[in-house]
Motif scaffolding. Structure first.
Motif, mmCIF file in Angstrom:
data_model
loop_
_atom_site.group_PDB
_atom_site.id
_atom_site.type_symbol
_atom_site.label_atom_id
_atom_site.label_comp_id
_atom_site.label_asym_id
_atom_site.label_seq_id
_atom_site.Cartn_x
_atom_site.Cartn_y
_atom_site.Cartn_z
ATOM 1 N N ASP A 36 4.204 -1.595 5.430
ATOM 2 C CA ASP A 36 3.222 -2.192 3.641
ATOM 3 C C ASP A 36 3.175 -1.995 3.068
ATOM 4 O O ASP A 36 2.702 -1.711 2.157
ATOM 5 C CB ASP A 36 3.142 -3.830 4.438
ATOM 6 N N THR A 37 1.917 -1.263 3.256
ATOM 7 C CA THR A 37 1.203 -0.603 3.046
ATOM 8 C C THR A 37 1.191 1.206 2.627
ATOM 9 O O THR A 37 0.661 1.262 1.135
ATOM 10 C CB THR A 37 -0.224 0.206 3.715
ATOM 11 N N LEU A 38 2.440 1.410 2.760
ATOM 12 C CA LEU A 38 3.209 2.918 2.066
ATOM 13 C C LEU A 38 4.216 2.198 1.668
ATOM 14 O O LEU A 38 4.941 1.703 1.166
ATOM 15 C CB LEU A 38 3.939 3.863 3.472
ATOM 16 N N LEU A 39 3.596 3.240 -0.119
ATOM 17 C CA LEU A 39 4.214 2.947 -1.707
ATOM 18 C C LEU A 39 5.270 3.480 -2.122
ATOM 19 O O LEU A 39 4.543 5.029 -1.536
ATOM 20 C CB LEU A 39 2.873 1.991 -2.148
ATOM 21 N N GLY A 40 6.327 3.691 -1.902
ATOM 22 C CA GLY A 40 7.240 4.479 -2.349
ATOM 23 C C GLY A 40 6.821 4.408 -4.573
ATOM 24 O O GLY A 40 5.729 3.426 -4.575
ATOM 25 N N GLU A 41 7.149 5.487 -4.916
ATOM 26 C CA GLU A 41 6.625 6.017 -6.473
ATOM 27 C C GLU A 41 6.918 4.719 -6.797
ATOM 28 O O GLU A 41 6.642 4.665 -7.889
ATOM 29 C CB GLU A 41 7.408 7.272 -7.011
ATOM 30 N N SER A 42 8.417 4.520 -6.894
ATOM 31 C CA SER A 42 9.134 3.319 -8.095
ATOM 32 C C SER A 42 7.992 1.571 -7.273
ATOM 33 O O SER A 42 7.574 1.402 -8.579
ATOM 34 C CB SER A 42 10.206 2.895 -7.969
#
Length: 74
Positions: A36-42
């Motif tokens: 959950d802490t790693l977000l994609g660019e979008s």
């Protein structure tokens, strides 16, 4: 000696890297991470846009200096 941090994209990459490091007898550690802490660019852009909308509509909070210090761990 310097450390190298590697972020495999999937289980296959993780398994391959682990096998390679074991074969080379390189000491390594595997740590669990919260996906959950790693977000994609979008996702990141979406959260920034939402924050900007909230600020423009006045949905902000003001923190005292003491609250800021506590939040920042100072």
């Amino acid at each position: 000696m310097d450390n190298i941090i590697i972020y495999p994209k999937n289980e296959k990459q993780k398994s391959l890297l682990k096998s390679l490091l074991e074969e080379m007898k390189v000491r390594f550690e595997i740590e669990k991470s919260d996906e959950d802490t790693l977000l994609g660019e979008s996702e990141f852009i979406s959260k920034i846009d939402k924050s900007i909308e909230q600020a423009e509509s006045g949905k902000t909070r003001t923190l005292t200096k003491e609250q800021q210090k506590k939040f920042l761990g100072l």
